[in-house]
Design a protein around this motif. Structure first.
Motif, PDB file in Angstrom:
ATOM      1  N   ALA A  71      -8.920  -7.717  -0.112  1.00 32.27           N
ATOM      2  CA  ALA A  71      -8.675  -6.295  -0.360  1.00 32.27           C
ATOM      3  C   ALA A  71      -7.519  -5.792   0.492  1.00 32.27           C
ATOM      4  O   ALA A  71      -6.656  -5.040   0.024  1.00 32.27           O
ATOM      5  CB  ALA A  71      -9.942  -5.489  -0.091  1.00 32.27           C
ATOM      6  N   ALA A  72      -7.520  -6.237   1.762  1.00 33.10           N
ATOM      7  CA  ALA A  72      -6.431  -5.826   2.650  1.00 33.10           C
ATOM      8  C   ALA A  72      -5.098  -6.379   2.161  1.00 33.10           C
ATOM      9  O   ALA A  72      -4.076  -5.680   2.167  1.00 33.10           O
ATOM     10  CB  ALA A  72      -6.709  -6.301   4.079  1.00 33.10           C
ATOM     11  N   ARG A  73      -5.111  -7.667   1.719  1.00 33.58           N
ATOM     12  CA  ARG A  73      -3.889  -8.275   1.212  1.00 33.58           C
ATOM     13  C   ARG A  73      -3.402  -7.553  -0.042  1.00 33.58           C
ATOM     14  O   ARG A  73      -2.210  -7.285  -0.211  1.00 33.58           O
ATOM     15  CB  ARG A  73      -4.129  -9.746   0.912  1.00 33.58           C
ATOM     16  CG  ARG A  73      -2.877 -10.486   0.451  1.00 33.58           C
ATOM     17  CD  ARG A  73      -3.075 -11.992   0.490  1.00 33.58           C
ATOM     18  NE  ARG A  73      -4.187 -12.409  -0.381  1.00 33.58           N
ATOM     19  CZ  ARG A  73      -5.355 -12.833   0.046  1.00 33.58           C
ATOM     20  NH1 ARG A  73      -5.591 -12.909   1.347  1.00 33.58           N
ATOM     21  NH2 ARG A  73      -6.292 -13.211  -0.801  1.00 33.58           N
ATOM     22  N   ALA A  74      -4.375  -7.217  -0.921  1.00 34.98           N
ATOM     23  CA  ALA A  74      -4.005  -6.467  -2.122  1.00 34.98           C
ATOM     24  C   ALA A  74      -3.443  -5.101  -1.745  1.00 34.98           C
ATOM     25  O   ALA A  74      -2.460  -4.628  -2.335  1.00 34.98           O
ATOM     26  CB  ALA A  74      -5.226  -6.311  -3.036  1.00 34.98           C
ATOM     27  N   GLY A  75      -4.070  -4.470  -0.749  1.00 42.34           N
ATOM     28  CA  GLY A  75      -3.561  -3.175  -0.291  1.00 42.34           C
ATOM     29  C   GLY A  75      -2.163  -3.293   0.286  1.00 42.34           C
ATOM     30  O   GLY A  75      -1.296  -2.447   0.032  1.00 42.34           O
ATOM     31  N   VAL A  76      -1.950  -4.365   1.072  1.00 41.25           N
ATOM     32  CA  VAL A  76      -0.610  -4.576   1.654  1.00 41.25           C
ATOM     33  C   VAL A  76       0.418  -4.808   0.564  1.00 41.25           C
ATOM     34  O   VAL A  76       1.533  -4.262   0.592  1.00 41.25           O
ATOM     35  CB  VAL A  76      -0.651  -5.768   2.635  1.00 41.25           C
ATOM     36  CG1 VAL A  76       0.758  -6.151   3.060  1.00 41.25           C
ATOM     37  CG2 VAL A  76      -1.482  -5.414   3.857  1.00 41.25           C
ATOM     38  N   LEU A  77       0.016  -5.635  -0.461  1.00 39.54           N
ATOM     39  CA  LEU A  77       0.947  -5.899  -1.558  1.00 39.54           C
ATOM     40  C   LEU A  77       1.246  -4.631  -2.352  1.00 39.54           C
ATOM     41  O   LEU A  77       2.400  -4.366  -2.715  1.00 39.54           O
ATOM     42  CB  LEU A  77       0.345  -6.970  -2.485  1.00 39.54           C
ATOM     43  CG  LEU A  77       0.268  -8.389  -1.909  1.00 39.54           C
ATOM     44  CD1 LEU A  77      -0.425  -9.320  -2.888  1.00 39.54           C
ATOM     45  CD2 LEU A  77       1.659  -8.921  -1.577  1.00 39.54           C
ATOM     46  N   GLU A  78       0.195  -3.846  -2.608  1.00 37.21           N
ATOM     47  CA  GLU A  78       0.407  -2.598  -3.328  1.00 37.21           C
ATOM     48  C   GLU A  78       1.306  -1.649  -2.547  1.00 37.21           C
ATOM     49  O   GLU A  78       2.195  -1.006  -3.105  1.00 37.21           O
ATOM     50  CB  GLU A  78      -0.931  -1.931  -3.616  1.00 37.21           C
ATOM     51  CG  GLU A  78      -1.776  -2.666  -4.654  1.00 37.21           C
ATOM     52  CD  GLU A  78      -3.113  -1.997  -4.869  1.00 37.21           C
ATOM     53  OE1 GLU A  78      -3.369  -0.973  -4.189  1.00 37.21           O
ATOM     54  OE2 GLU A  78      -3.901  -2.477  -5.708  1.00 37.21           O
ATOM     55  N   LYS A  79       1.054  -1.567  -1.233  1.00 32.45           N
ATOM     56  CA  LYS A  79       1.888  -0.704  -0.401  1.00 32.45           C
ATOM     57  C   LYS A  79       3.329  -1.213  -0.366  1.00 32.45           C
ATOM     58  O   LYS A  79       4.285  -0.424  -0.411  1.00 32.45           O
ATOM     59  CB  LYS A  79       1.328  -0.638   1.014  1.00 32.45           C
ATOM     60  CG  LYS A  79       2.055   0.371   1.906  1.00 32.45           C
ATOM     61  CD  LYS A  79       1.411   0.449   3.269  1.00 32.45           C
ATOM     62  CE  LYS A  79       2.065   1.533   4.119  1.00 32.45           C
ATOM     63  NZ  LYS A  79       3.515   1.338   4.266  1.00 32.45           N
ATOM     64  N   ALA A  80       3.474  -2.555  -0.259  1.00 38.68           N
ATOM     65  CA  ALA A  80       4.816  -3.126  -0.247  1.00 38.68           C
ATOM     66  C   ALA A  80       5.541  -2.835  -1.557  1.00 38.68           C
ATOM     67  O   ALA A  80       6.736  -2.475  -1.564  1.00 38.68           O
ATOM     68  CB  ALA A  80       4.745  -4.640  -0.006  1.00 38.68           C
ATOM     69  N   GLU A  81       4.808  -2.986  -2.697  1.00 37.00           N
ATOM     70  CA  GLU A  81       5.411  -2.677  -3.983  1.00 37.00           C
ATOM     71  C   GLU A  81       5.769  -1.201  -4.082  1.00 37.00           C
ATOM     72  O   GLU A  81       6.836  -0.835  -4.593  1.00 37.00           O
ATOM     73  CB  GLU A  81       4.447  -3.055  -5.109  1.00 37.00           C
ATOM     74  CG  GLU A  81       4.262  -4.569  -5.272  1.00 37.00           C
ATOM     75  CD  GLU A  81       3.261  -4.907  -6.361  1.00 37.00           C
ATOM     76  OE1 GLU A  81       2.689  -3.952  -6.931  1.00 37.00           O
ATOM     77  OE2 GLU A  81       3.066  -6.097  -6.634  1.00 37.00           O
ATOM     78  N   ALA A  82       4.848  -0.347  -3.598  1.00 36.32           N
ATOM     79  CA  ALA A  82       5.120   1.094  -3.636  1.00 36.32           C
ATOM     80  C   ALA A  82       6.322   1.437  -2.757  1.00 36.32           C
ATOM     81  O   ALA A  82       7.194   2.227  -3.145  1.00 36.32           O
ATOM     82  CB  ALA A  82       3.885   1.869  -3.182  1.00 36.32           C
ATOM     83  N   ASP A  83       6.382   0.811  -1.548  1.00 33.79           N
ATOM     84  CA  ASP A  83       7.523   1.054  -0.658  1.00 33.79           C
ATOM     85  C   ASP A  83       8.814   0.562  -1.296  1.00 33.79           C
ATOM     86  O   ASP A  83       9.862   1.231  -1.201  1.00 33.79           O
ATOM     87  CB  ASP A  83       7.300   0.355   0.683  1.00 33.79           C
ATOM     88  CG  ASP A  83       6.169   0.997   1.482  1.00 33.79           C
ATOM     89  OD1 ASP A  83       5.790   2.146   1.145  1.00 33.79           O
ATOM     90  OD2 ASP A  83       5.657   0.357   2.429  1.00 33.79           O
ATOM     91  N   ALA A  84       8.753  -0.633  -1.933  1.00 29.18           N
ATOM     92  CA  ALA A  84       9.952  -1.177  -2.585  1.00 29.18           C
ATOM     93  C   ALA A  84      10.410  -0.281  -3.725  1.00 29.18           C
ATOM     94  O   ALA A  84      11.605  -0.019  -3.897  1.00 29.18           O
ATOM     95  CB  ALA A  84       9.675  -2.595  -3.092  1.00 29.18           C
ATOM     96  N   GLU A  85       9.444   0.222  -4.517  1.00 32.42           N
ATOM     97  CA  GLU A  85       9.789   1.121  -5.614  1.00 32.42           C
ATOM     98  C   GLU A  85      10.383   2.425  -5.102  1.00 32.42           C
ATOM     99  O   GLU A  85      11.368   2.940  -5.652  1.00 32.42           O
ATOM    100  CB  GLU A  85       8.529   1.410  -6.446  1.00 32.42           C
ATOM    101  CG  GLU A  85       8.754   2.347  -7.631  1.00 32.42           C
ATOM    102  CD  GLU A  85       9.705   1.761  -8.650  1.00 32.42           C
ATOM    103  OE1 GLU A  85      10.299   2.557  -9.399  1.00 32.42           O
ATOM    104  OE2 GLU A  85       9.861   0.524  -8.676  1.00 32.42           O
ATOM    105  N   GLU A  86       9.781   2.946  -4.026  1.00 29.89           N
ATOM    106  CA  GLU A  86      10.316   4.171  -3.426  1.00 29.89           C
ATOM    107  C   GLU A  86      11.721   3.942  -2.880  1.00 29.89           C
ATOM    108  O   GLU A  86      12.618   4.789  -3.051  1.00 29.89           O
ATOM    109  CB  GLU A  86       9.373   4.638  -2.318  1.00 29.89           C
ATOM    110  CG  GLU A  86       9.834   5.904  -1.599  1.00 29.89           C
ATOM    111  CD  GLU A  86       9.826   7.128  -2.506  1.00 29.89           C
ATOM    112  OE1 GLU A  86      10.458   8.126  -2.123  1.00 29.89           O
ATOM    113  OE2 GLU A  86       9.207   7.074  -3.579  1.00 29.89           O
ATOM    114  N   GLN A  87      11.920   2.784  -2.222  1.00 31.76           N
ATOM    115  CA  GLN A  87      13.243   2.459  -1.695  1.00 31.76           C
ATOM    116  C   GLN A  87      14.257   2.317  -2.832  1.00 31.76           C
ATOM    117  O   GLN A  87      15.397   2.795  -2.734  1.00 31.76           O
ATOM    118  CB  GLN A  87      13.172   1.160  -0.880  1.00 31.76           C
ATOM    119  CG  GLN A  87      14.466   0.793  -0.173  1.00 31.76           C
ATOM    120  CD  GLN A  87      14.808   1.791   0.925  1.00 31.76           C
ATOM    121  OE1 GLN A  87      13.962   2.535   1.397  1.00 31.76           O
ATOM    122  NE2 GLN A  87      16.070   1.812   1.329  1.00 31.76           N
TER     123      GLN A  87
END
Length: 242
Positions: A71-87
């Motif tokens: 769950a934490a890894r999925a959360g990190v991946l989701e956050k990373a994807e969200a950060d990448a999309e925002e960037q």
């Protein structure tokens, strides 16, 4: 056969003694050993049960931790994807803003250049117009009599064939912007009579200043407008050759 109670008593005593001895030296140690083995077995079973419980607990914790880690890894991946999309969105927005700024600056620069070029052209046209007007006015005859004199001089300068073609073209007219003084009209008619020609006097307000000779075969230009055109063309040719 007789029953011997003494012997029976002795044997009974012997049995009791033997039982006491066996109880003391055999039954008790064996019972203790059995009890001890039983206790050890129970302890081993308890330990096994405890170990199994601990293993099950450890397995449950491992599953829980694995699920939490996933769950934490999925959360990190989701956050990373969200950060990448925002960037990416910020970069695109910045790129669009920069492109719009460059286009706006280019348009502004083009507008300034066009305005400057237009101003330069207008200044050049003003200078040219002023120069043309100055030269044309300087070359103008002094009044109607001067135009009559210049008309006579132009007729004299023409070749015989050019002059004959103009004067004999039919419908010969002296054209002025308004009424001519009598002396000026006589001078013009005298210049024509030298070549056996007469002309009818007509008026053309658009002529502004001048005295022209017109026939069906051509026009002898002798006006301020014609001088302006000639001087402007000459100056433009000079600028082009320079």
């Amino acid at each position: 056969m007789t029953f011997d109670w003494t012997t029976f008593a002795l044997q009974l005593v012997n049995v009791l003694v033997l039982l006491a001895i066996l109880r003391h030296f055999l039954f008790r140690p064996v019972a203790a050993i059995i009890a001890k083995r039983r206790a050890e077995t129970q302890a081993a079973l308890d330990a096994a049960n405890t170990a199994r419980a601990e293993a099950e607990a450890a397995t449950a914790r491992a599953h829980t931790e694995a699920e939490a880690s996933a769950a934490a890894r999925a959360g990190v991946l989701e956050k990373a994807e969200a950060d990448a999309e925002e960037q990416r969105r910020k970069l695109l927005s910045s790129a669009h803003a920069e492109a719009e700024r460059i286009i706006a600056e280019g348009r502004a620069a083009l507008t300034r250049d066009e305005a400057a070029a237009t101003a330069r052209r207008m200044a050049q046209l003003r200078d040219l117009a002023a120069a043309v007007a100055t030269r044309a006015l300087a070359a103008q005859p002094a009044g109607p009599q001067g135009y009559a004199d210049r008309l006579a001089a132009t007729l004299r300068a023409m070749t015989d064939s050019e002059r004959a073609a103009l004067l004999k073209g039919g419908n010969l007219q002296l054209v002025s912007p308004d009424d001519l003084p009598a002396a000026t009209l006589k001078a013009a008619q005298d210049a024509l009579s030298n070549y056996g020609a007469t002309a009818q006097l007509t008026q053309d307000p658009d002529l502004i200043a001048g005295l022209e000779l017109r026939s069906d075969s051509g026009v002898l230009r002798n006006s301020l407008a014609h001088d302006l055109d000639q001087i402007s063309s000459a100056m433009q040719d000079d600028r082009a050759s320079a």
